[in-house]
Design an enzyme around this catalytic site. Structure first.
Site, PDB file in Angstrom:
ATOM      1  N   HIS A 175     -18.083   8.743   5.829  1.00 56.62           N
ATOM      2  CA  HIS A 175     -16.924   7.914   5.481  1.00 56.62           C
ATOM      3  C   HIS A 175     -17.314   6.444   5.347  1.00 56.62           C
ATOM      4  O   HIS A 175     -18.389   6.026   5.779  1.00 56.62           O
ATOM      5  CB  HIS A 175     -15.828   8.047   6.543  1.00 56.62           C
ATOM      6  N   LYS A 181     -13.670   3.042   9.224  1.00 54.23           N
ATOM      7  CA  LYS A 181     -12.918   4.159   9.799  1.00 54.23           C
ATOM      8  C   LYS A 181     -12.903   4.082  11.325  1.00 54.23           C
ATOM      9  O   LYS A 181     -13.951   3.907  11.954  1.00 54.23           O
ATOM     10  CB  LYS A 181     -13.518   5.493   9.339  1.00 54.23           C
TER      11      LYS A 181
HETATM   12  N1  LIG Z   1      -4.872  12.873   5.630  1.00 58.46           N
HETATM   13  C1  LIG Z   1      -5.476  12.240   4.638  1.00 58.46           C
HETATM   14  O1  LIG Z   1      -5.665  12.785   3.520  1.00 58.46           O
HETATM   15  C2  LIG Z   1      -5.938  10.852   4.819  1.00 58.46           C
HETATM   16  C3  LIG Z   1      -5.815  10.277   6.046  1.00 58.46           C
HETATM   17  N2  LIG Z   1      -6.225   9.006   6.255  1.00 58.46           N
HETATM   18  C4  LIG Z   1      -5.954   8.469   7.569  1.00 58.46           C
HETATM   19  O2  LIG Z   1      -4.885   7.553   7.458  1.00 58.46           O
HETATM   20  C5  LIG Z   1      -5.028   6.536   8.446  1.00 58.46           C
HETATM   21  C6  LIG Z   1      -5.035   5.189   7.743  1.00 58.46           C
HETATM   22  O3  LIG Z   1      -6.229   5.049   6.999  1.00 58.46           O
HETATM   23  P1  LIG Z   1      -6.535   3.728   6.150  1.00 58.46           P
HETATM   24  O4  LIG Z   1      -5.463   3.479   5.164  1.00 58.46           O
HETATM   25  O5  LIG Z   1      -7.923   3.864   5.676  1.00 58.46           O
HETATM   26  O6  LIG Z   1      -6.461   2.630   7.307  1.00 58.46           O
HETATM   27  P2  LIG Z   1      -6.059   1.082   7.165  1.00 58.46           P
HETATM   28  O7  LIG Z   1      -6.508   0.423   8.416  1.00 58.46           O
HETATM   29  O8  LIG Z   1      -6.535   0.535   5.853  1.00 58.46           O
HETATM   30  O9  LIG Z   1      -4.467   1.105   7.096  1.00 58.46           O
HETATM   31  C7  LIG Z   1      -3.630   1.333   8.186  1.00 58.46           C
HETATM   32  C8  LIG Z   1      -2.472   0.363   8.070  1.00 58.46           C
HETATM   33  O10 LIG Z   1      -1.528   0.669   9.082  1.00 58.46           O
HETATM   34  C9  LIG Z   1      -1.197  -0.549   9.751  1.00 58.46           C
HETATM   35  N3  LIG Z   1      -0.689  -0.298  11.079  1.00 58.46           N
HETATM   36  C10 LIG Z   1      -1.352  -0.254  12.260  1.00 58.46           C
HETATM   37  N4  LIG Z   1      -0.496  -0.009  13.245  1.00 58.46           N
HETATM   38  C11 LIG Z   1       0.737   0.090  12.693  1.00 58.46           C
HETATM   39  C12 LIG Z   1       2.034   0.326  13.215  1.00 58.46           C
HETATM   40  N5  LIG Z   1       2.254   0.487  14.517  1.00 58.46           N
HETATM   41  N6  LIG Z   1       3.080   0.378  12.344  1.00 58.46           N
HETATM   42  C13 LIG Z   1       2.895   0.190  11.028  1.00 58.46           C
HETATM   43  N7  LIG Z   1       1.685  -0.047  10.474  1.00 58.46           N
HETATM   44  C14 LIG Z   1       0.630  -0.092  11.313  1.00 58.46           C
HETATM   45  C15 LIG Z   1      -2.475  -1.346   9.722  1.00 58.46           C
HETATM   46  O11 LIG Z   1      -2.258  -2.696  10.020  1.00 58.46           O
HETATM   47  P3  LIG Z   1      -3.486  -3.566  10.662  1.00 58.46           P
HETATM   48  O12 LIG Z   1      -4.512  -3.649   9.575  1.00 58.46           O
HETATM   49  O13 LIG Z   1      -2.851  -4.866  11.031  1.00 58.46           O
HETATM   50  O14 LIG Z   1      -3.997  -2.793  11.839  1.00 58.46           O
HETATM   51  C16 LIG Z   1      -2.916  -1.095   8.286  1.00 58.46           C
HETATM   52  O15 LIG Z   1      -2.276  -1.946   7.371  1.00 58.46           O
HETATM   53  C17 LIG Z   1      -6.322   6.858   9.190  1.00 58.46           C
HETATM   54  O16 LIG Z   1      -6.030   7.589  10.349  1.00 58.46           O
HETATM   55  C18 LIG Z   1      -7.087   7.712   8.202  1.00 58.46           C
HETATM   56  O17 LIG Z   1      -7.999   8.566   8.823  1.00 58.46           O
HETATM   57  C19 LIG Z   1      -6.787   8.257   5.280  1.00 58.46           C
HETATM   58  C20 LIG Z   1      -6.977   8.798   4.033  1.00 58.46           C
HETATM   59  C21 LIG Z   1      -6.555  10.137   3.711  1.00 58.46           C
HETATM   60  O1  LIG Z   2     -10.102   7.531   7.108  1.00 61.90           O
HETATM   61  C1  LIG Z   2     -10.208   8.059   5.982  1.00 61.90           C
HETATM   62  O2  LIG Z   2     -10.585   7.442   4.986  1.00 61.90           O
HETATM   63  C2  LIG Z   2      -9.885   9.480   5.857  1.00 61.90           C
HETATM   64  N1  LIG Z   2      -9.364  10.100   6.888  1.00 61.90           N
HETATM   65  C3  LIG Z   2      -9.033  11.463   6.948  1.00 61.90           C
HETATM   66  C4  LIG Z   2      -9.907  12.178   7.960  1.00 61.90           C
HETATM   67  O3  LIG Z   2     -10.209  11.603   9.022  1.00 61.90           O
HETATM   68  O4  LIG Z   2     -10.274  13.335   7.725  1.00 61.90           O
HETATM   69  C5  LIG Z   2      -9.009  12.130   5.597  1.00 61.90           C
HETATM   70  C6  LIG Z   2     -10.093  11.662   4.667  1.00 61.90           C
HETATM   71  O5  LIG Z   2     -11.319  12.115   5.151  1.00 61.90           O
HETATM   72  C7  LIG Z   2     -10.079  10.145   4.552  1.00 61.90           C
END
Ligand SMILES: NC(=O)C1=CN([C@@H]2O[C@H](COP(=O)(O)OP(=O)(O)OC[C@H]3O[C@@H](n4cnc5c(N)ncnc54)[C@H](OP(=O)(O)O)[C@@H]3O)[C@@H](O)[C@H]2O)C=CC1
Ligand SMILES: O=C(O)C1=N[C@H](C(=O)O)C[C@H](O)C1
Length: 257
Positions: free
Chosen positions: A135, A139
């Site tokens: 990744h 992350k």
């Molecule tokens: N299931 C899937 O297919 C996928 C899952 N994911 C998962 O999604 C999650 C987010 O990933 P990603 O977008 O890369 O992470 P990011 O850090 O880019 O985005 C997360 C966002 O959520 C905000 N945040 C943190 N705490 C809160 C809260 N209490 N309320 C509202 N917003 C909040 C963060 O703010 P701040 O930056 O200020 O902390 C940030 O803007 C991860 O757990 C990742 O593993 C990601 C891609 C695909």
């Molecule tokens: O953090 C990410 O980027 C992603 N998170 C998810 C995971 O932990 O599996 C899904 C995907 O891999 C992207």
């Protein structure tokens, strides 16, 4: 027909910002709230959100879901960090909100869902199985949610087939060299600038190996799954774990072609 009212929590993040854009662009969905860390959750109820897409952080997801379920807002959850205890707690909240649905999806991309299914299918035929997930370098969690789920599915398939613990003769080594142990399956996590989300599932048997590899090259890989989940979850009360349960009988989304 009225549009489904959808909110995104974590809308400033990498995946949340893409999800907010995808919801906004969908003809049948209305993006009624796009909130992030400093915004009150009451914005969801004030906006009349019917579905919340939760893409934040493992530290934040449970509080957000407790609010959503407590207010009868269906949820589509991509945030990682799930444990059996967390799933049980969520199920408990849902038991008190029998009309509300929550989908927790370790991965929304179709290729990753298929990787997990193929891995489960292959597991019983091979003596050895290991997972390598790779990744981006921002992350928070390791192993990834997808790799953890993949390893759990392999472990369950091995147990069902009567396979015992994997052979591992390692008696000398550095801590971590053999990866994290997820139910007996070694999982190795790589964090590298330039990557997005990638996974290899390696199987080994007598005189042969099988490698299943998936690459998410862009956040757009997650969008069809997120939109499908948002449209489906209001009709599926209770907890659903894994997007595959929503894919039965659906057709590929070719909007990006
Ligand atoms: N299931 C899937 O297919 C996928 C899952 N994911 C998962 O999604 C999650 C987010 O990933 P990603 O977008 O890369 O992470 P990011 O850090 O880019 O985005 C997360 C966002 O959520 C905000 N945040 C943190 N705490 C809160 C809260 N209490 N309320 C509202 N917003 C909040 C963060 O703010 P701040 O930056 O200020 O902390 C940030 O803007 C991860 O757990 C990742 O593993 C990601 C891609 C695909
Ligand atoms: O953090 C990410 O980027 C992603 N998170 C998810 C995971 O932990 O599996 C899904 C995907 O891999 C992207």
């Amino acid at each position: 027909m009225s549009k489904l009212r959808v909110a995104v929590i974590g809308a400033q993040g990498r995946i949340g910002s893409a999800a907010a854009g995808a919801v906004d662009a969908a003809d049948d969905l209305d993006l009624v709230a796009a909130i992030d860390r400093d915004d009150p959750l009451e914005a969801l109820t004030e906006a009349g959100a019917q579905v919340a897409v939760e893409l934040t952080h493992p530290d934040a997801v449970m509080g957000n879901l407790e609010f959503c379920v407590g207010h009868g807002i269906h949820a589509v959850v991509g945030t990682t960090g799930w444990t059996a205890e967390r799933l049980e707690q969520l199920s408990g909240w849902l038991a008190d909100a029998p009309d509300t649905g929550v989908l927790v999806a370790p991965n929304f991309s179709i290729g990753a869902v298929l990787t997990m299914q193929f891995a489960r299918q292959a597991a019983r035929w091979f003596d050895s199985a290991e997972v390598i997930e790779l990744h981006h370098d921002n992350k928070a969690d390791a192993p990834s949610g997808t790799a953890t789920r993949t390893a759990q599915l392999i472990a369950a398939a091995r147990a069902e087939a009567g396979l015992g613990a994997q052979h591992d003769p390692t008696t000398h080594g550095l801590d971590g060299a053999r990866g994290a142990d997820v139910e007996g399956i070694p999982v190795h996590s790589v964090r590298l600038r330039g990557l997005l989300a990638h996974q290899e599932v390696l199987f080994g048997g007598t005189g042969e190996t099988l490698t299943i590899r998936h690459d998410s090259l862009h956040h757009s890989s997650f969008m069809p799954g997120i939109l499908l989940a948002a449209r489906t979850v209001p009709g599926v009360p209770g907890l659903t774990y894994g997007l595959e349960h929503f894919l039965e009988g659906t057709q590929p989304d070719r909007q990006g072609d």
